[in-house]
Design a protein around this motif. Structure first.
Motif, PDB file in Angstrom:
ATOM      1  N   GLN A  57       0.831  -1.206   0.000  1.00 36.11           N
ATOM      2  CA  GLN A  57       0.000   0.000   0.000  1.00 36.11           C
ATOM      3  C   GLN A  57       0.864   1.254   0.000  1.00 36.11           C
ATOM      4  O   GLN A  57       0.583   2.222  -0.720  1.00 36.11           O
ATOM      5  CB  GLN A  57      -0.924  -0.006   1.230  1.00 36.11           C
ATOM      6  CG  GLN A  57      -1.959  -1.102   1.251  1.00 36.11           C
ATOM      7  CD  GLN A  57      -3.021  -0.945   0.169  1.00 36.11           C
ATOM      8  OE1 GLN A  57      -3.224   0.138  -0.375  1.00 36.11           O
ATOM      9  NE2 GLN A  57      -3.701  -2.032  -0.151  1.00 36.11           N
ATOM     10  N   ALA A  58       1.939   1.237   0.786  1.00 36.14           N
ATOM     11  CA  ALA A  58       2.825   2.399   0.837  1.00 36.14           C
ATOM     12  C   ALA A  58       3.536   2.617  -0.495  1.00 36.14           C
ATOM     13  O   ALA A  58       3.723   3.759  -0.931  1.00 36.14           O
ATOM     14  CB  ALA A  58       3.841   2.223   1.962  1.00 36.14           C
ATOM     15  N   CYS A  59       3.930   1.531  -1.143  1.00 32.43           N
ATOM     16  CA  CYS A  59       4.576   1.655  -2.447  1.00 32.43           C
ATOM     17  C   CYS A  59       3.631   2.253  -3.484  1.00 32.43           C
ATOM     18  O   CYS A  59       4.046   3.065  -4.318  1.00 32.43           O
ATOM     19  CB  CYS A  59       5.090   0.290  -2.914  1.00 32.43           C
ATOM     20  SG  CYS A  59       6.611  -0.254  -2.104  1.00 32.43           S
ATOM     21  N   LEU A  60       2.367   1.862  -3.427  1.00 30.44           N
ATOM     22  CA  LEU A  60       1.389   2.446  -4.344  1.00 30.44           C
ATOM     23  C   LEU A  60       1.270   3.948  -4.114  1.00 30.44           C
ATOM     24  O   LEU A  60       1.235   4.736  -5.066  1.00 30.44           O
ATOM     25  CB  LEU A  60       0.032   1.767  -4.157  1.00 30.44           C
ATOM     26  CG  LEU A  60      -0.080   0.325  -4.668  1.00 30.44           C
ATOM     27  CD1 LEU A  60      -1.390  -0.302  -4.213  1.00 30.44           C
ATOM     28  CD2 LEU A  60       0.023   0.277  -6.191  1.00 30.44           C
ATOM     29  N   GLU A  61       1.213   4.362  -2.846  1.00 30.34           N
ATOM     30  CA  GLU A  61       1.077   5.781  -2.530  1.00 30.34           C
ATOM     31  C   GLU A  61       2.336   6.555  -2.912  1.00 30.34           C
ATOM     32  O   GLU A  61       2.260   7.696  -3.374  1.00 30.34           O
ATOM     33  CB  GLU A  61       0.773   5.952  -1.041  1.00 30.34           C
ATOM     34  CG  GLU A  61      -0.604   5.453  -0.642  1.00 30.34           C
ATOM     35  CD  GLU A  61      -0.889   5.700   0.823  1.00 30.34           C
ATOM     36  OE1 GLU A  61      -0.398   6.719   1.356  1.00 30.34           O
ATOM     37  OE2 GLU A  61      -1.594   4.878   1.441  1.00 30.34           O
ATOM     38  N   ALA A  62       3.499   5.936  -2.719  1.00 32.03           N
ATOM     39  CA  ALA A  62       4.767   6.608  -3.024  1.00 32.03           C
ATOM     40  C   ALA A  62       5.177   6.443  -4.482  1.00 32.03           C
ATOM     41  O   ALA A  62       6.183   7.005  -4.912  1.00 32.03           O
ATOM     42  CB  ALA A  62       5.863   6.057  -2.120  1.00 32.03           C
ATOM     43  N   ARG A  63       4.402   5.678  -5.247  1.00 29.61           N
ATOM     44  CA  ARG A  63       4.694   5.388  -6.654  1.00 29.61           C
ATOM     45  C   ARG A  63       6.083   4.759  -6.811  1.00 29.61           C
ATOM     46  O   ARG A  63       6.887   5.180  -7.658  1.00 29.61           O
ATOM     47  CB  ARG A  63       4.537   6.638  -7.517  1.00 29.61           C
ATOM     48  CG  ARG A  63       3.117   7.186  -7.509  1.00 29.61           C
ATOM     49  CD  ARG A  63       2.922   8.361  -8.434  1.00 29.61           C
ATOM     50  NE  ARG A  63       1.554   8.865  -8.360  1.00 29.61           N
ATOM     51  CZ  ARG A  63       0.522   8.391  -9.070  1.00 29.61           C
ATOM     52  NH1 ARG A  63       0.713   7.398  -9.914  1.00 29.61           N
ATOM     53  NH2 ARG A  63      -0.684   8.915  -8.931  1.00 29.61           N
ATOM     54  N   ALA A  64       6.320   3.754  -5.982  1.00 28.67           N
ATOM     55  CA  ALA A  64       7.562   2.982  -6.034  1.00 28.67           C
ATOM     56  C   ALA A  64       7.227   1.543  -6.388  1.00 28.67           C
ATOM     57  O   ALA A  64       6.231   0.992  -5.901  1.00 28.67           O
ATOM     58  CB  ALA A  64       8.284   3.035  -4.687  1.00 28.67           C
ATOM     59  N   HIS A  65       8.024   0.916  -7.251  1.00 29.85           N
ATOM     60  CA  HIS A  65       7.824  -0.493  -7.551  1.00 29.85           C
ATOM     61  C   HIS A  65       7.977  -1.326  -6.275  1.00 29.85           C
ATOM     62  O   HIS A  65       8.800  -1.004  -5.403  1.00 29.85           O
ATOM     63  CB  HIS A  65       8.853  -0.986  -8.572  1.00 29.85           C
ATOM     64  CG  HIS A  65       8.817  -0.277  -9.892  1.00 29.85           C
ATOM     65  ND1 HIS A  65       7.655  -0.064 -10.592  1.00 29.85           N
ATOM     66  CD2 HIS A  65       9.825   0.260 -10.634  1.00 29.85           C
ATOM     67  CE1 HIS A  65       7.940   0.575 -11.722  1.00 29.85           C
ATOM     68  NE2 HIS A  65       9.238   0.791 -11.759  1.00 29.85           N
ATOM     69  N   TYR A  66       7.206  -2.395  -6.187  1.00 24.31           N
ATOM     70  CA  TYR A  66       7.271  -3.285  -5.019  1.00 24.31           C
ATOM     71  C   TYR A  66       7.738  -4.670  -5.447  1.00 24.31           C
ATOM     72  O   TYR A  66       7.148  -5.299  -6.337  1.00 24.31           O
ATOM     73  CB  TYR A  66       5.887  -3.424  -4.369  1.00 24.31           C
ATOM     74  CG  TYR A  66       5.836  -4.481  -3.279  1.00 24.31           C
ATOM     75  CD1 TYR A  66       6.074  -4.148  -1.956  1.00 24.31           C
ATOM     76  CD2 TYR A  66       5.555  -5.812  -3.581  1.00 24.31           C
ATOM     77  CE1 TYR A  66       6.043  -5.113  -0.951  1.00 24.31           C
ATOM     78  CE2 TYR A  66       5.520  -6.789  -2.597  1.00 24.31           C
ATOM     79  CZ  TYR A  66       5.772  -6.426  -1.282  1.00 24.31           C
ATOM     80  OH  TYR A  66       5.732  -7.394  -0.306  1.00 24.31           O
ATOM     81  N   LEU A  67       8.798  -5.155  -4.804  1.00 21.91           N
ATOM     82  CA  LEU A  67       9.286  -6.520  -4.970  1.00 21.91           C
ATOM     83  C   LEU A  67       9.416  -7.143  -3.597  1.00 21.91           C
ATOM     84  O   LEU A  67       9.684  -6.449  -2.616  1.00 21.91           O
ATOM     85  CB  LEU A  67      10.661  -6.546  -5.659  1.00 21.91           C
ATOM     86  CG  LEU A  67      10.821  -5.815  -6.982  1.00 21.91           C
ATOM     87  CD1 LEU A  67      12.287  -5.843  -7.413  1.00 21.91           C
ATOM     88  CD2 LEU A  67       9.944  -6.437  -8.050  1.00 21.91           C
ATOM     89  N   ASP A  68       9.262  -8.466  -3.512  1.00 17.27           N
ATOM     90  CA  ASP A  68       9.589  -9.145  -2.259  1.00 17.27           C
ATOM     91  C   ASP A  68      10.063 -10.559  -2.551  1.00 17.27           C
ATOM     92  O   ASP A  68      10.090 -10.997  -3.712  1.00 17.27           O
ATOM     93  CB  ASP A  68       8.429  -9.112  -1.259  1.00 17.27           C
ATOM     94  CG  ASP A  68       7.243 -10.010  -1.620  1.00 17.27           C
ATOM     95  OD1 ASP A  68       7.444 -11.064  -2.273  1.00 17.27           O
ATOM     96  OD2 ASP A  68       6.098  -9.676  -1.264  1.00 17.27           O
ATOM     97  N   ILE A  69      10.446 -11.276  -1.508  1.00 18.81           N
ATOM     98  CA  ILE A  69      10.998 -12.623  -1.657  1.00 18.81           C
ATOM     99  C   ILE A  69      10.113 -13.649  -0.962  1.00 18.81           C
ATOM    100  O   ILE A  69      10.579 -14.689  -0.513  1.00 18.81           O
ATOM    101  CB  ILE A  69      12.440 -12.690  -1.123  1.00 18.81           C
ATOM    102  CG1 ILE A  69      12.530 -12.173   0.316  1.00 18.81           C
ATOM    103  CG2 ILE A  69      13.373 -11.892  -2.032  1.00 18.81           C
ATOM    104  CD1 ILE A  69      13.888 -12.381   0.969  1.00 18.81           C
ATOM    105  N   THR A  70       8.821 -13.365  -0.893  1.00 20.06           N
ATOM    106  CA  THR A  70       7.888 -14.276  -0.233  1.00 20.06           C
ATOM    107  C   THR A  70       7.615 -15.522  -1.067  1.00 20.06           C
ATOM    108  O   THR A  70       7.881 -15.565  -2.271  1.00 20.06           O
ATOM    109  CB  THR A  70       6.557 -13.562   0.061  1.00 20.06           C
ATOM    110  OG1 THR A  70       5.769 -14.386   0.926  1.00 20.06           O
ATOM    111  CG2 THR A  70       5.767 -13.328  -1.218  1.00 20.06           C
ATOM    112  N   GLY A  71       7.052 -16.513  -0.412  1.00 19.97           N
ATOM    113  CA  GLY A  71       6.501 -17.672  -1.107  1.00 19.97           C
ATOM    114  C   GLY A  71       5.078 -17.934  -0.660  1.00 19.97           C
ATOM    115  O   GLY A  71       4.539 -19.013  -0.899  1.00 19.97           O
TER     116      GLY A  71
END
Length: 358
Positions: free
Chosen positions: A94-108
């Motif tokens: 949600q914060a990345c959407l507001e800040a207009r930053a791409h979001y990546l993670d290493i979840t499974g």
């Protein structure tokens, strides 16, 4: 080292940089000449690493949504490495959407992948990419799924799996404990359904000879569907007869495993006793990846691939996606790794062999 230093034009952040995998990624990034901002909630853990690597740092938690979006201003992307992702991914997305930053993670984690896909329209409107699972979970299996879809376009069933001898990091072990409480998951007729642990058992040659294998609730139950559109998906790992019996017995105590105090106790034990594999072990612990697609006529395609250790692949895979997003301008939206960079992504990573389809 400068806290809150003015961001560079392509400034990007590793959040959870002091965790086992986050630190490995940060160190490799610096070796490549990259300059990520290191971030997390603990100054005592972020500051020594940032000082050693000569990187900027930011200290903040994920509880205050307004503050979180402010902390991300000026960042081109965030590589989120702070688990458990079941609790941390949603606020960071949600914060990345507001800040207009791409979001990546290493979840499974299946739930996180589904959350990401549900944000596809918002990501498009914000002009950003959301792509969870840019580590071993789920790059290799996602690429295998995409390759099998290309080889058998009318496939109606997809099985994926891997045979890894790697030991767990503390974060992975804690996620596994959460998974036990949630039971098994498969995709049936396009929908994710709950099933018992070790729901299906079969013999599979992952690449090192035939082994007994059982289904697990792996992230591809979500991602492979969004990559391929195949409506029926299962994921397998090898397991001895004893492991299968243990998983099935765990079905009887799953309500207890889901109790908050039980989860807290188990995770505390993991924090005290589990350490991730060192450089030597990672070098010796490669992984066999396998997939099988079938269509309604009974035609079958099988894919096999050998990769580096799961954590080594997570380091190089995550940075491959980071570098791609820093250099390219893909269409905004929610992605899986293979959708973003193609089925050949895994074979470009160090330690990966040829993806063979039979």
């Amino acid at each position: 080292m400068n806290e809150h230093a003015s961001p560079e034009p392509t400034s990007w952040m590793i959040y959870g940089a002091y965790g086992y995998t986050g630190e490995l990624i940060a160190r490799e990034a610096v070796k490549r000449g990259l300059r990520p901002v290191l971030a997390g909630r603990s100054r005592a853990k972020v500051e020594p690493l940032a000082r050693e690597l000569g990187l900027a740092m930011q200290i903040f938690g994920l509880d205050d949504a307004a503050q979180l979006a402010t902390e991300l201003q000026g960042q081109a992307l965030v590589l989120h490495c702070a688990g458990p992702f079941s609790a941390t991914a949603a606020p960071m997305m949600q914060a990345c959407l507001e800040a207009r930053a791409h979001y990546l993670d290493i979840t499974g984690e299946i739930a996180v992948f589904e959350q990401a896909q549900a944000l596809n329209l918002r990501a498009r409107e914000a002009g950003v990419v959301i792509c969870p699972g840019v580590g071993f979970d789920v790059i290799p299996t996602d690429c295998v799924a995409a390759a099998l879809k290309a080889a058998l376009p009318d496939a109606t069933y997809l099985a994926l799996g891997f045979d890894s001898r790697s030991s767990f990091s503390p974060g992975t072990a804690k996620t596994s404990v959460e998974g036990l409480a949630q039971g098994g998951k498969v995709r049936r007729d396009g929908k994710i359904v709950s099933v018992p642990l070790a729901y299906q058992v079969r013999r599979i040659d992952f690449g090192a000879g035939e082994k007994l294998a059982m289904t697990i609730p792996w992230g591809d139950v979500s991602t492979a569907y969004h990559t391929t559109g195949i409506a029926n998906i299962e994921v397998f790992i090898p397991g001895s007869a004893g492991m299968v019996r243990g998983a099935r017995l765990a079905n009887l105590v799953r309500p207890l495993l889901g109790l908050a105090w039980v989860q807290k106790w188990l995770k505390a034990r993991i924090s005290k006793t589990v350490v991730g594999p060192d450089d030597t072990k990672r070098a010796d612990q490669g992984t066999f990846v396998w997939g099988e697609a079938r269509n309604a006529r009974g035609e079958r395609k099988v894919a096999r691939l050998h990769t580096a250790n799961v954590y080594s692949l997570t380091i190089t895979g995550a940075l491959a996606v980071v570098e791609h997003l820093l250099q390219a301008r893909p269409s905004a939206g929610a992605y899986t790794p293979a959708k973003l960079l193609g089925a050949e992504l895994v074979t470009r990573l160090p330690g990966s062999g040829t993806l063979r389809i039979e």
